[in-house]
Design a protein around this motif. Structure first.
Motif, short mmCIF file in Angstrom:
data_model
loop_
_atom_site.label_atom_id
_atom_site.label_comp_id
_atom_site.label_asym_id
_atom_site.label_seq_id
_atom_site.Cartn_x
_atom_site.Cartn_y
_atom_site.Cartn_z
N TRP A 113 133.08 22.05 47.81
CA TRP A 113 134.74 22.11 48.86
C TRP A 113 136.38 21.30 47.46
O TRP A 113 134.41 19.93 47.01
N SER A 114 136.96 20.54 46.89
CA SER A 114 136.68 19.98 47.02
C SER A 114 137.95 18.88 47.69
O SER A 114 137.80 18.75 49.00
N GLN A 115 138.29 17.57 46.67
CA GLN A 115 138.17 16.91 48.06
C GLN A 115 139.23 16.85 48.80
O GLN A 115 139.01 16.55 50.43
N TYR A 116 141.03 17.39 48.95
CA TYR A 116 140.94 17.47 50.04
C TYR A 116 140.10 17.99 51.20
O TYR A 116 140.72 17.72 52.50
N PRO A 117 140.45 19.75 51.21
CA PRO A 117 139.95 20.55 52.34
C PRO A 117 138.46 19.24 52.69
O PRO A 117 137.97 19.39 53.48
N VAL A 139 139.53 17.36 61.11
CA VAL A 139 139.10 18.33 62.18
C VAL A 139 137.62 18.11 63.40
O VAL A 139 137.77 17.82 64.31
N THR A 140 136.67 16.58 62.47
CA THR A 140 135.27 16.86 63.64
C THR A 140 135.55 15.24 63.84
O THR A 140 135.77 15.63 65.46
N THR A 141 136.85 15.16 64.35
CA THR A 141 137.43 13.92 65.01
C THR A 141 137.93 14.43 66.08
O THR A 141 138.34 14.27 67.30
N VAL A 142 139.78 15.30 65.17
CA VAL A 142 140.11 15.60 66.47
C VAL A 142 138.90 16.41 67.27
O VAL A 142 139.25 16.69 68.58
N GLY A 143 138.03 17.42 67.19
CA GLY A 143 137.13 18.32 67.93
C GLY A 143 136.07 16.64 68.95
O GLY A 143 136.31 17.66 70.26
N ALA A 155 128.01 28.14 56.87
CA ALA A 155 129.07 27.98 57.78
C ALA A 155 130.07 26.92 56.26
O ALA A 155 131.16 27.77 56.52
N LEU A 156 129.24 26.53 55.73
CA LEU A 156 130.42 25.57 54.06
C LEU A 156 130.86 26.72 53.28
O LEU A 156 131.57 26.14 52.28
N THR A 157 130.03 27.84 53.66
CA THR A 157 130.64 28.64 51.78
C THR A 157 131.92 29.87 53.11
O THR A 157 132.22 30.46 51.87
N ASN A 158 132.28 29.53 53.73
CA ASN A 158 133.63 30.18 54.87
C ASN A 158 134.40 28.65 54.73
O ASN A 158 134.29 27.84 56.02
N PRO A 159 136.00 29.11 54.34
CA PRO A 159 136.27 27.80 54.74
C PRO A 159 136.33 26.99 56.71
O PRO A 159 136.57 26.58 57.29
N TYR A 213 135.55 24.66 59.02
CA TYR A 213 136.39 23.76 60.39
C TYR A 213 136.10 24.27 62.16
O TYR A 213 135.83 23.09 62.25
N MET A 214 135.68 25.09 62.11
CA MET A 214 134.58 25.29 63.34
C MET A 214 133.57 24.78 63.67
O MET A 214 133.29 24.00 64.25
N THR A 215 132.62 24.93 62.90
CA THR A 215 131.68 24.26 62.85
C THR A 215 131.17 22.46 62.81
O THR A 215 131.25 21.94 63.70
N ALA A 216 132.37 22.18 62.54
CA ALA A 216 132.50 20.39 62.17
C ALA A 216 133.68 20.18 63.81
O ALA A 216 133.09 18.79 64.33
N PHE A 217 134.06 21.26 63.64
CA PHE A 217 135.35 20.81 65.24
C PHE A 217 134.28 20.03 66.15
O PHE A 217 134.83 19.90 67.52
N LEU A 218 133.42 21.72 66.62
CA LEU A 218 132.18 21.79 67.40
C LEU A 218 131.33 20.57 67.59
O LEU A 218 130.77 19.80 68.84
N MET A 219 130.81 20.33 65.99
CA MET A 219 129.96 19.22 65.69
C MET A 219 131.09 17.63 66.07
O MET A 219 129.94 16.64 66.68
N GLY A 220 131.65 17.62 66.49
CA GLY A 220 132.96 16.67 66.64
C GLY A 220 132.59 16.44 68.26
O GLY A 220 132.50 15.52 69.01
#
Length: 398
Positions: A240-244, A251-255, A293-297, A301-308
């Motif tokens: 991934w690039s820096q900003y994504p 997204v993790t925090t929001v989740g 999951a990290l092969t698809n944005p 993001y969905m995985t990070a949301f649930l992790m949060g």
């Protein structure tokens, strides 16, 4: 043990009391959210080496660990309102001192002192919320308390970005916010619960009162700080690039914030211990899914949301278990032990994960998460059985 419910107040008083301590939690959350990036970014501007930046970042948790063993006695002496207001004033004066002393070593010393002060509103807030909450709504109320704090924590960096790092403005704003954080509980001081402290109960002995909650605290600190510190690095290693990658952190925090209330609602209807076990299994599944999951944005993001949601849920569930199982006289000491375990997890997590990620960041991160969760699951089962046995022995001797 009996629950620490205070039935001597009306429902309206209970709600106002909860609102007062949640308002204070929001303010202290902003203070935490400003303090950490303000220190690290200022040290960067001063061209300090990475070890100094790391030392400055480690100073607050070490200070809190040092302050917590004596905090229950101080709270019993000065009362919940006096302890919160005093801690907030120490934090406010600390921000002003940071503006006056432009030296790295002075900043580290000041951060130690102000963080020791912050230990008081943190501990009192948890004790207060458990003392006035009814058992049937405990999970939801604690979820709201956690959501309010972490929302404040998320606002802190945004506020700092708007104020900038140069000049006195960020320090003055942080001092004002921190000082005013104690104002809501001053208004509601008549609604403060009495905070008792059994002098025969020290922090070490408190671990026996709620060992399952202590495991929850450790894994909460471990997973929360590890994920929030390193998830951008994992994403960068996955291409991934820096900003994504930074957006993944948001997204993790929001989740974590958004999913707390559903977690709290469910914990009021089913066994909180069972929810802990399910959370462990869910986190293992999410960690296993992360490389793919990290092969698809979108999937990332969905995985990070649930992790949060899972990582912040550990803390809220552990806090609810304390209120469910610990009597009023032991709340302050057990909550102090709970925060100590959380801080220990927060210290161990990033270090062990960083070492595991040296050769392969993505799979190293996944491995340390899975190993930690497996150990956590075993510890939860063992301590839950021990807790049941201790409870049965207490009934036999009673």
């Amino acid at each position: 043990m009996t629950s620490a419910i205070d039935d001597g107040i009306t429902e309206r008083q209970r709600l106002l009391s909860i609102a007062a301590v949640c308002s204070t939690s929001f303010g202290t959350g902003i203070s935490f959210g400003i303090g950490f990036p303000l220190t690290s970014l200022t040290f960067e501007l001063w061209n300090q080496p990475s070890w100094m930046i790391g030392l400055a970042g480690a100073a607050p948790p070490f200070a809190i660990l040092l302050a917590l063993p004596i905090a229950p006695r101080l709270i019993a002496k000065f009362g919940p309102v006096g302890s919160i207001v005093g801690g907030c004033l120490i934090g406010a004066l600390g921000f002003l001192a940071l503006a006056l002393f432009q030296s790295p070593w002075a900043w580290i010393a000041i951060r130690v002192l102000m963080s020791a002060g912050f230990a008081m509103p943190w501990l009192v807030g948890e004790t207060w919320i458990n003392a006035v909450t009814r058992e049937e709504t405990r999970g939801r109320v604690i979820a709201i308390y956690a959501m309010v704090f972490f929302t404040g924590y998320a606002i802190g960096p945004v506020l700092l970005q708007a104020l900038g790092l140069h000049g006195p403005l960020p320090f003055l704003a942080a001092a004002v916010v921190t000082g005013l954080s104690g104002f809501p509980v001053m208004i509601g001081r008549q609604l403060a619960p009495p905070v008792e402290h059994d002098t025969s109960l020290n922090v070490a002995a408190a671990f026996r009162w709620a060992p399952v909650a202590m495991v929850a605290a450790f894994v909460g600190g471990f997973s929360e700080i590890t994920v929030l510190s390193l998830i951008p690095n994992v994403a960068l290693a996955a291409g991934w690039s820096q900003y994504p990658a930074l957006a993944l952190l948001t997204v993790t925090t929001v989740g974590g914030i958004v999913l707390q209330y559903p977690v709290g609602w469910l914990s009021d209807r089913v066994s909180r211990f069972a929810m802990m076990i399910v959370s462990v299994l869910l986190f293992i599944a999410l960690a296993l899914a992360l490389p793919l999951a990290l092969t698809n944005p979108v999937a990332g993001y969905m995985t990070a949301f649930l992790m949060g949601g899972v990582i912040l849920g550990f803390y809220a569930l552990g806090l609810a278990i304390i209120g469910e199982r610990v009597s009023a006289s032991g709340l302050a000491a057990v909550n102090a032990a709970f925060i100590i375990m959380y801080q220990l997890g927060a210290l161990v997590g990033p270090i062990s994960a960083g070492m595991a990620m040296m050769d392969d960041a993505v799979h190293g991160f996944v491995t340390i998460v899975i190993v930690t969760m497996v150990i956590t699951g075993i510890a939860l089962l063992v301590f839950n059985r021990m807790e049941r046995r201790w409870a049965a022995e207490a009934l036999d001797h009673g």
